[in-house]
Design a protein around this motif. Structure first.
Motif, mmCIF file in Angstrom:
data_model
loop_
_atom_site.group_PDB
_atom_site.id
_atom_site.type_symbol
_atom_site.label_atom_id
_atom_site.label_comp_id
_atom_site.label_asym_id
_atom_site.label_seq_id
_atom_site.Cartn_x
_atom_site.Cartn_y
_atom_site.Cartn_z
ATOM 1 N N SER A 23 13.783 -53.598 -4.431
ATOM 2 C CA SER A 23 14.591 -54.327 -5.259
ATOM 3 C C SER A 23 14.948 -53.582 -6.201
ATOM 4 O O SER A 23 16.469 -53.298 -6.914
ATOM 5 N N LYS A 72 17.659 -59.902 -0.100
ATOM 6 C CA LYS A 72 17.295 -59.469 -1.222
ATOM 7 C C LYS A 72 18.157 -58.082 -1.923
ATOM 8 O O LYS A 72 18.668 -57.287 -2.111
ATOM 9 N N GLU A 73 16.889 -57.748 -1.017
ATOM 10 C CA GLU A 73 17.257 -55.462 -0.993
ATOM 11 C C GLU A 73 17.733 -54.961 0.225
ATOM 12 O O GLU A 73 18.384 -54.402 -0.473
#
Length: 107
Positions: A23, A72-73
């Motif tokens: 992230s 999300k990454e």
């Protein structure tokens, strides 16, 4: 145990080079390995000579494995995915609390 499952287990025990998506920093290649005796998935830098893992997940805490680029990454580093097929990406969700942690990986 079927020969296919046996082969897969051996490959995971020997280790696979995969790209880990983070992230807060750019994705990097890591050696992932399943340690059956400790029931852990460990990862380390490919150049690691000490054999000490950079991180690990207790396999008993794995709640779900999602195939695809839904994390999300992956969203943050979509330019790093290039032409990687969605079926070669997965997200490991683990933890014992209501807030699960993730490991996003592409083969």
């Amino acid at each position: 145990m079927s020969s296919v499952i046996h082969t897969i287990m051996r490959r995971l025990e020997n280790g696979l080079l995969l790209k880990r998506f983070y992230s807060r920093r750019k994705p990097e290649k890591r050696m992932f390995q399943v340690k059956l005796e400790t029931r852990q998935l460990v990862w380390m830098r490919p150049t690691n000579t000490s054999n000490r893992p950079e991180g690990w997940v207790d396999l008993r805490e794995v709640r779900e494995i999602r195939v695809g680029k839904a994390s999300k990454e992956f969203d943050k580093w979509s330019d790093e995915l290039g032409g990687i097929d969605t079926s070669l990406c997965f997200v490991l969700l683990y933890g014992s609390d209501f807030r699960l942690k993730t490991v996003s990986v592409a083969a």
